[in-house]
Design a protein around this motif. Structure first.
Motif, PDB file in Angstrom:
ATOM      1  N   ARG A   1       0.916  -1.225  -0.166  1.00 55.11           N
ATOM      2  CA  ARG A   1      -0.177   0.106   0.058  1.00 55.11           C
ATOM      3  C   ARG A   1       0.761   1.269   0.109  1.00 55.11           C
ATOM      4  O   ARG A   1       0.438   2.291  -0.810  1.00 55.11           O
ATOM      5  CB  ARG A   1      -0.848   0.088   1.139  1.00 55.11           C
ATOM      6  CG  ARG A   1      -1.980  -0.893   0.985  1.00 55.11           C
ATOM      7  CD  ARG A   1      -3.184  -0.630   2.180  1.00 55.11           C
ATOM      8  NE  ARG A   1      -2.740  -1.036   3.606  1.00 55.11           N
ATOM      9  CZ  ARG A   1      -2.743  -2.056   4.068  1.00 55.11           C
ATOM     10  NH1 ARG A   1      -3.351  -3.081   3.491  1.00 55.11           N
ATOM     11  NH2 ARG A   1      -2.200  -2.121   5.514  1.00 55.11           N
ATOM     12  N   THR A   2       1.891   1.140   0.671  1.00 55.34           N
ATOM     13  CA  THR A   2       2.661   2.381   0.874  1.00 55.34           C
ATOM     14  C   THR A   2       3.389   2.424  -0.579  1.00 55.34           C
ATOM     15  O   THR A   2       3.583   3.679  -1.075  1.00 55.34           O
ATOM     16  CB  THR A   2       3.948   2.038   1.911  1.00 55.34           C
ATOM     17  OG1 THR A   2       3.237   2.139   3.256  1.00 55.34           O
ATOM     18  CG2 THR A   2       4.878   3.401   1.820  1.00 55.34           C
TER      19      THR A   2
ATOM     20  N   GLU B   1       2.520   1.893  -3.513  1.00 55.09           N
ATOM     21  CA  GLU B   1       1.419   2.168  -4.383  1.00 55.09           C
ATOM     22  C   GLU B   1       0.931   3.892  -4.081  1.00 55.09           C
ATOM     23  O   GLU B   1       0.926   4.499  -5.036  1.00 55.09           O
ATOM     24  CB  GLU B   1      -0.157   1.551  -4.235  1.00 55.09           C
ATOM     25  CG  GLU B   1      -1.207   1.939  -4.860  1.00 55.09           C
ATOM     26  CD  GLU B   1      -0.905   1.611  -6.537  1.00 55.09           C
ATOM     27  OE1 GLU B   1      -1.450   2.443  -7.342  1.00 55.09           O
ATOM     28  OE2 GLU B   1      -0.246   0.675  -6.768  1.00 55.09           O
ATOM     29  N   ARG B   2       1.346   4.186  -2.915  1.00 56.32           N
ATOM     30  CA  ARG B   2       0.905   5.677  -2.676  1.00 56.32           C
ATOM     31  C   ARG B   2       2.045   6.420  -3.127  1.00 56.32           C
ATOM     32  O   ARG B   2       2.016   7.565  -3.724  1.00 56.32           O
ATOM     33  CB  ARG B   2       0.830   5.988  -1.162  1.00 56.32           C
ATOM     34  CG  ARG B   2      -0.367   5.399  -0.401  1.00 56.32           C
ATOM     35  CD  ARG B   2      -0.662   6.067   0.978  1.00 56.32           C
ATOM     36  NE  ARG B   2       0.429   5.655   1.626  1.00 56.32           N
ATOM     37  CZ  ARG B   2       1.190   6.706   2.444  1.00 56.32           C
ATOM     38  NH1 ARG B   2       1.256   7.841   1.904  1.00 56.32           N
ATOM     39  NH2 ARG B   2       2.115   6.258   3.183  1.00 56.32           N
TER      40      ARG B   2
END
Length: 212
Positions: free
Chosen positions: A51-52, A54-55
């Motif tokens: 998720r990190t 992707e951010r």
């Protein structure tokens, strides 16, 4: 135009490690563990790392370098830091290193309400914490020693020095409080606390701001 990416310990670490060489998520996770940074960033669940990443990708702070294909492993995407990422990590680092941040960790909050326990209950609980702090220090020292022997430079382990210093200070403080609880110099009772709570503030402010 991409939205600004909010800083976080894991985002900072990902950007920092990608300065040294492009990496895929598994490689990032392994390097984080090799350098002992799982003590300060949470990589227990790989989903959080993805998720990190992707951010950071959506925010333009990292970019896809290449996709690796190997018969032994699933397809892996290799990422590299962008110029925007290099600028962001320097800004984050300067802010995080130079400006103390008001944080609200669990332990001080629990201490502030420890009076709900009896002194004997508090003593038993803090003794358990002191034992765990000692074990945590020993485990960190062992990991740090192994990393140093493996050639990891001191600067890559500097956060461990800080964490160990904090743990040592906490252990000294705990020893003092435990000693005071044992000899009775630190004590309280429900009656004493109820009397203190019933007194209320010595002064109150009136609606116009004056003290009455």
């Amino acid at each position: 135009m991409t939205a600004p990416v909010k800083s976080s310990p894991l985002a900072l670490t990902v950007l920092a490690l990608l300065h040294y060489r492009p990496l895929h998520p598994y490689g990032l996770q392994q390097l984080i563990k090799q350098w002992g940074k799982e003590q300060v960033v949470n990589v227990g669940q790989r989903a959080g790392l993805y998720r990190t990443i992707e951010r950071l990708l959506v925010g333009g702070l990292i970019a896809v370098r290449q996709t690796e294909r190997d018969q032994q492993y699933p397809e892996r995407t290799v990422y590299e830091v962008t110029d925007a990422g290099r600028a962001a990590v320097r800004e984050w680092l300067e802010q995080m290193l130079s400006v103390p941040k008001a944080e609200f960790p669990v332990f001080p909050a629990a201490l502030s309400n420890m009076m709900l326990f009896t002194p004997d209950e508090a003593l038993r609980t803090l003794e358990q914490r002191a034992e765990r702090i000692a074990a945590q220090r020993a485990a960190m020292e062992e990991v740090r020693s192994g990393a140093a022997e493996a050639g990891v430079p001191r600067v890559a382990l500097i956060e461990d020095e800080y964490t160990l210093a904090v743990l040592a200070a906490e252990q000294r403080w705990l020893d003092g409080v435990i000693s005071d609880l044992r000899d009775g110099s630190l004590t309280w009772s429900l009656e004493l606390l109820a009397a203190a709570a019933s007194q209320g503030p010595a002064e109150s402010a009136s609606s116009d701001g004056s003290v009455g």
